[in-house]
Design a protein around this motif. Structure first.
Motif, PDB file in Angstrom:
ATOM      1  N   PRO A   1       0.834  -1.214   0.000  1.00  0.00           N
ATOM      2  CA  PRO A   1       0.000   0.000   0.000  1.00  0.00           C
ATOM      3  C   PRO A   1       0.859   1.251   0.000  1.00  0.00           C
ATOM      4  O   PRO A   1       1.957   1.275   0.571  1.00  0.00           O
ATOM      5  CB  PRO A   1      -0.810  -0.133   1.289  1.00  0.00           C
ATOM      6  CG  PRO A   1       0.040  -0.986   2.185  1.00  0.00           C
ATOM      7  CD  PRO A   1       0.770  -1.935   1.282  1.00  0.00           C
ATOM      8  N   ALA A   2       0.349   2.312  -0.620  1.00  0.00           N
ATOM      9  CA  ALA A   2       1.057   3.589  -0.658  1.00  0.00           C
ATOM     10  C   ALA A   2       0.563   4.550   0.425  1.00  0.00           C
ATOM     11  O   ALA A   2       1.198   5.566   0.680  1.00  0.00           O
ATOM     12  CB  ALA A   2       0.894   4.234  -2.029  1.00  0.00           C
ATOM     13  N   ARG A   3      -0.580   4.252   1.023  1.00  0.00           N
ATOM     14  CA  ARG A   3      -1.139   5.087   2.089  1.00  0.00           C
ATOM     15  C   ARG A   3      -1.540   4.202   3.262  1.00  0.00           C
ATOM     16  O   ARG A   3      -1.640   2.985   3.126  1.00  0.00           O
ATOM     17  CB  ARG A   3      -2.379   5.844   1.597  1.00  0.00           C
ATOM     18  CG  ARG A   3      -2.197   6.677   0.340  1.00  0.00           C
ATOM     19  CD  ARG A   3      -3.510   7.356  -0.016  1.00  0.00           C
ATOM     20  NE  ARG A   3      -3.515   7.938  -1.338  1.00  0.00           N
ATOM     21  CZ  ARG A   3      -4.589   8.452  -1.925  1.00  0.00           C
ATOM     22  NH1 ARG A   3      -5.759   8.463  -1.279  1.00  0.00           N
ATOM     23  NH2 ARG A   3      -4.529   8.961  -3.146  1.00  0.00           N
ATOM     24  N   SER A   4      -1.784   4.837   4.391  1.00  0.00           N
ATOM     25  CA  SER A   4      -2.278   4.102   5.554  1.00  0.00           C
ATOM     26  C   SER A   4      -3.640   3.502   5.220  1.00  0.00           C
ATOM     27  O   SER A   4      -4.503   4.176   4.639  1.00  0.00           O
ATOM     28  CB  SER A   4      -2.390   5.038   6.749  1.00  0.00           C
ATOM     29  OG  SER A   4      -2.953   4.375   7.859  1.00  0.00           O
ATOM     30  N   ILE A   5      -3.855   2.234   5.577  1.00  0.00           N
ATOM     31  CA  ILE A   5      -5.092   1.552   5.213  1.00  0.00           C
ATOM     32  C   ILE A   5      -6.261   1.900   6.140  1.00  0.00           C
ATOM     33  O   ILE A   5      -7.345   2.238   5.661  1.00  0.00           O
ATOM     34  CB  ILE A   5      -4.864   0.028   5.161  1.00  0.00           C
ATOM     35  CG1 ILE A   5      -3.967  -0.319   3.962  1.00  0.00           C
ATOM     36  CG2 ILE A   5      -6.182  -0.730   5.089  1.00  0.00           C
ATOM     37  CD1 ILE A   5      -3.637  -1.783   3.842  1.00  0.00           C
ATOM     38  N   PRO A   6      -6.131   1.828   7.477  1.00  0.00           N
ATOM     39  CA  PRO A   6      -7.304   2.069   8.331  1.00  0.00           C
ATOM     40  C   PRO A   6      -7.688   3.551   8.378  1.00  0.00           C
ATOM     41  O   PRO A   6      -6.848   4.423   8.589  1.00  0.00           O
ATOM     42  CB  PRO A   6      -6.847   1.562   9.704  1.00  0.00           C
ATOM     43  CG  PRO A   6      -5.356   1.706   9.682  1.00  0.00           C
ATOM     44  CD  PRO A   6      -4.937   1.448   8.269  1.00  0.00           C
ATOM     45  N   LEU A   7      -8.988   3.828   8.181  1.00  0.00           N
ATOM     46  CA  LEU A   7      -9.493   5.201   8.257  1.00  0.00           C
ATOM     47  C   LEU A   7     -10.340   5.436   9.498  1.00  0.00           C
ATOM     48  O   LEU A   7     -10.653   6.584   9.812  1.00  0.00           O
ATOM     49  CB  LEU A   7     -10.324   5.517   7.011  1.00  0.00           C
ATOM     50  CG  LEU A   7      -9.563   5.592   5.681  1.00  0.00           C
ATOM     51  CD1 LEU A   7     -10.539   5.822   4.525  1.00  0.00           C
ATOM     52  CD2 LEU A   7      -8.517   6.691   5.709  1.00  0.00           C
ATOM     53  N   GLY A   8     -10.735   4.355  10.177  1.00  0.00           N
ATOM     54  CA  GLY A   8     -11.520   4.519  11.388  1.00  0.00           C
ATOM     55  C   GLY A   8     -12.830   3.753  11.339  1.00  0.00           C
ATOM     56  O   GLY A   8     -13.166   3.116  10.338  1.00  0.00           O
ATOM     57  N   VAL A   9     -13.568   3.830  12.442  1.00  0.00           N
ATOM     58  CA  VAL A   9     -14.880   3.189  12.567  1.00  0.00           C
ATOM     59  C   VAL A   9     -15.927   4.283  12.733  1.00  0.00           C
ATOM     60  O   VAL A   9     -15.770   5.185  13.561  1.00  0.00           O
ATOM     61  CB  VAL A   9     -14.919   2.229  13.772  1.00  0.00           C
ATOM     62  CG1 VAL A   9     -16.310   1.628  13.927  1.00  0.00           C
ATOM     63  CG2 VAL A   9     -13.879   1.127  13.607  1.00  0.00           C
ATOM     64  N   ARG A  10     -16.964   4.218  11.913  1.00  0.00           N
ATOM     65  CA  ARG A  10     -18.041   5.213  11.951  1.00  0.00           C
ATOM     66  C   ARG A  10     -19.369   4.541  12.215  1.00  0.00           C
ATOM     67  O   ARG A  10     -19.552   3.362  11.927  1.00  0.00           O
ATOM     68  CB  ARG A  10     -18.118   5.965  10.623  1.00  0.00           C
ATOM     69  CG  ARG A  10     -17.003   6.957  10.385  1.00  0.00           C
ATOM     70  CD  ARG A  10     -17.202   7.680   9.070  1.00  0.00           C
ATOM     71  NE  ARG A  10     -18.557   8.205   8.914  1.00  0.00           N
ATOM     72  CZ  ARG A  10     -18.967   8.855   7.826  1.00  0.00           C
ATOM     73  NH1 ARG A  10     -18.145   9.026   6.800  1.00  0.00           N
ATOM     74  NH2 ARG A  10     -20.205   9.306   7.756  1.00  0.00           N
ATOM     75  N   GLU A  11     -20.295   5.317  12.740  1.00  0.00           N
ATOM     76  CA  GLU A  11     -21.660   4.833  12.918  1.00  0.00           C
ATOM     77  C   GLU A  11     -22.478   5.167  11.679  1.00  0.00           C
ATOM     78  O   GLU A  11     -22.296   6.229  11.077  1.00  0.00           O
ATOM     79  CB  GLU A  11     -22.295   5.471  14.156  1.00  0.00           C
ATOM     80  CG  GLU A  11     -21.634   5.069  15.470  1.00  0.00           C
ATOM     81  CD  GLU A  11     -21.677   3.578  15.701  1.00  0.00           C
ATOM     82  OE1 GLU A  11     -22.766   2.978  15.507  1.00  0.00           O
ATOM     83  OE2 GLU A  11     -20.640   3.007  16.064  1.00  0.00           O
TER      84      GLU A  11
END
Length: 237
Positions: free
Chosen positions: A132-142
């Motif tokens: 990957p070229a960027r960080s994979i996890p973006l977070g958890v949303r409701e």
């Protein structure tokens, strides 16, 4: 309902749902089986571990930057005899960016998010040769899966956004798992039951294709509509 968001961007990606002898193809978007493998590896699961909790998550993926399909030819030699093996064709997506999402139990998704931030095994985009070229996890949303895919900011590279700067808003395609009892537009053998090397097993999953609209940060604003002058219509000054 909670949704785990993943950013998938890299020079090359390859997401095959089937391989035939010397031909290794790729789908046009990341597969559920490929990303479940990525999540399981981040947690440090073995290939023989149960995948039921991950397979039960509802999956969707949005094509923010479709990329270009490229073909590579590879050669290899047999480890024991040294004889040349048949030349293989391998297909990749170059310069692609996707927003992937898993909907399900919030506690499980939080565990997966933490694992992605400190993975036991390093993640790759379909094949080990595709980092990957960027960080994979973006977070958890409701929220619901469809809503999150519809309102998340556009992840395409800046040069790609500028290429479409004449569009204040862009329409993107997305593939999502159909809910139980709903009619599928398409089916793919992409639901992993086991990654055990001696007996890998996959089931069919139903997909629905949708279109979503997102704002283009590089897009020029629309010009304001001209004001209506009632006197001009009457020929007045």
């Amino acid at each position: 309902m909670s949704v785990l968001l993943l950013q998938l961007a890299g020079p090359l990606q390859s997401w095959g749902s089937s391989s035939r002898f010397a031909r290794r193809s790729t789908e046009n978007a990341p597969t559920k089986s490929g990303l479940i493998g990525l999540l399981a590896a981040a947690q440090g699961r073995s290939r023989a571990d149960d995948l039921g909790d991950l397979a039960g998550l509802r999956f969707g993926v949005r094509a923010d930057q479709p990329g270009v399909r490229v073909r590579d030819f590879q050669t290899a030699h047999h480890a024991d005899t040294g004889e040349a093996m048949p030349v293989s064709e391998r297909f990749y997506l170059a310069d692609a960016v996707f927003l992937a999402a898993f909907e399900g139990d919030g506690a499980l998704l939080e565990e997966l998010y933490e694992a992605l931030n400190a993975p036991v095994y390093l993640p790759y985009l379909g094949r080990r040769s595709c980092p990957p070229a960027r960080s994979i996890p973006l977070g958890v949303r409701e929220g619901a899966l469809e809503c999150v895919l519809d309102d998340h900011l556009w992840l395409a590279a800046q040069w790609y956004q500028e290429k479409r700067k004449h569009e204040p808003e862009v329409e993107l395609g997305a593939w999502i798992d159909v809910r139980e009892g709903e009619t599928a537009h398409h089916e793919l053998r992409d639901l992993p039951l086991s990654f055990a090397p001696e007996h890998r097993r996959y089931a069919m999953r139903g997909l629905e294709y949708i279109r979503v609209t997102v704002a283009n940060p590089q897009g020029a604003p629309r010009p304001p509509a001209p004001a209506h002058d009632p006197m001009a219509a009457l020929g007045g000054e």
